[in-house]
Design an enzyme around this catalytic site. Structure first.
Site, PDB file in Angstrom:
ATOM      1  N   ARG A 102     -12.985   0.220 -50.758  1.00 34.35           N
ATOM      2  CA  ARG A 102     -12.463  -0.943 -49.906  1.00 34.35           C
ATOM      3  C   ARG A 102     -12.765  -2.007 -50.715  1.00 34.35           C
ATOM      4  O   ARG A 102     -13.638  -2.758 -51.273  1.00 34.35           O
ATOM      5  CB  ARG A 102     -13.161  -0.560 -48.731  1.00 34.35           C
ATOM      6  N   ASP A 198     -24.240   0.632 -46.834  1.00 34.30           N
ATOM      7  CA  ASP A 198     -23.210   1.069 -47.653  1.00 34.30           C
ATOM      8  C   ASP A 198     -23.444   2.577 -48.094  1.00 34.30           C
ATOM      9  O   ASP A 198     -24.489   2.679 -48.821  1.00 34.30           O
ATOM     10  CB  ASP A 198     -22.848   0.283 -48.831  1.00 34.30           C
TER      11      ASP A 198
END
Ligand code: PRP
Ligand code: URA
Length: 206
Positions: A102, A198
């Site tokens: 991303r 994350d």
């Protein structure tokens, strides 16, 4: 598409430790392996089997072996954390890879690597990616698998946001999703809340 939220007290325990910000990367990797085994067991529950003869030390009997081609496709990086559990559980697994990342500003996924068997028509294909956030990465990967002829694609994730589930439904109706938790939603940076942060960074200590 069917969303399966796997419900097991041991998986809840693992999830709480995965979410904990104090969990070290070493522990995070081990917990990911263990949580993945529950999800993979559920995602493979209906795989076809065939009867085979087997000789025990005492007598001849019959047993059952997996009777379909199985392909696992982890999404780099974080999906690699789920791969060992998959190949340990499912005999004869073929493995392909998608490298997706991303953009930090836009949260839009970009493909930077691809090594997947060309013909997936006869296989049951398991996409391994622990986080389903906006769904952009998973949708891109599933579309890549469908383009190779895959007819049965199952996403094995650990945490999903409703936004990701909705997008996957819209873009790739027919994909089954197996997760340990369906969380509340996304923050302004498109991270899952409450989530676990994350995943790739926590897995690899980056
Ligand atoms: C994470 C995760 C998924 C993606 C999910 O990967 O592993 O691939 O984000 O987000 P989405 O549903 O909004 O697309 P990331 O892009 O952070 O790459 P990494 O695993 O290499 O850190
Ligand atoms: N990717 C992650 O690793 N975590 C999130 O919460 C969203 C995307």
């Amino acid at each position: 598409m069917v969303l399966h939220i796997v419900d097991h007290p041991l998986l809840h325990d693992l999830m709480t430790r995965l979410r904990d910000r104090e969990t070290s990367s070493d522990d995070f990797r081990a917990l990911t392996y263990r949580a993945s085994t529950f999800l993979i067991a559920e995602a493979t529950r209906d795989l076809p089997t065939r009867e085979v003869p087997v000789a025990t030390p005492l007598e001849a009997t019959t047993g059952r072996r997996i009777a379909t081609r199985v392909v696992a496709v982890p999404v780099l990086r974080a999906g690699i954390g789920m791969l060992q559990a998959f190949v340990d559980l499912v005999p004869g697994t073929e493995v392909g890879y998608f490298g997706l990342e991303r953009d930090e500003e836009t949260a839009v996924a970009r493909r930077y690597y691809e090594k997947v068997p060309k013909e997936l028509g006869g296989a049951v294909v398991f996409l391994l990616d622990p986080m389903l956030a906006t769904g952009g990465s998973a949708a891109m990967a599933v579309e890549g698998l469908l383009a190779r002829g895959a007819k049965d694609v199952r996403l094995v994730a650990i945490v999903a946001a409703p936004e990701g589930v909705d997008l996957l439904l819209k873009r790739t109706n027919g994909t089954s999703i197996f997760v340990a938790a369906l969380d509340r939603g996304l923050n302004e940076r498109k991270y899952i809340l409450p989530g676990l942060g994350d995943f790739g960074d926590r897995l690899y200590g980056t």
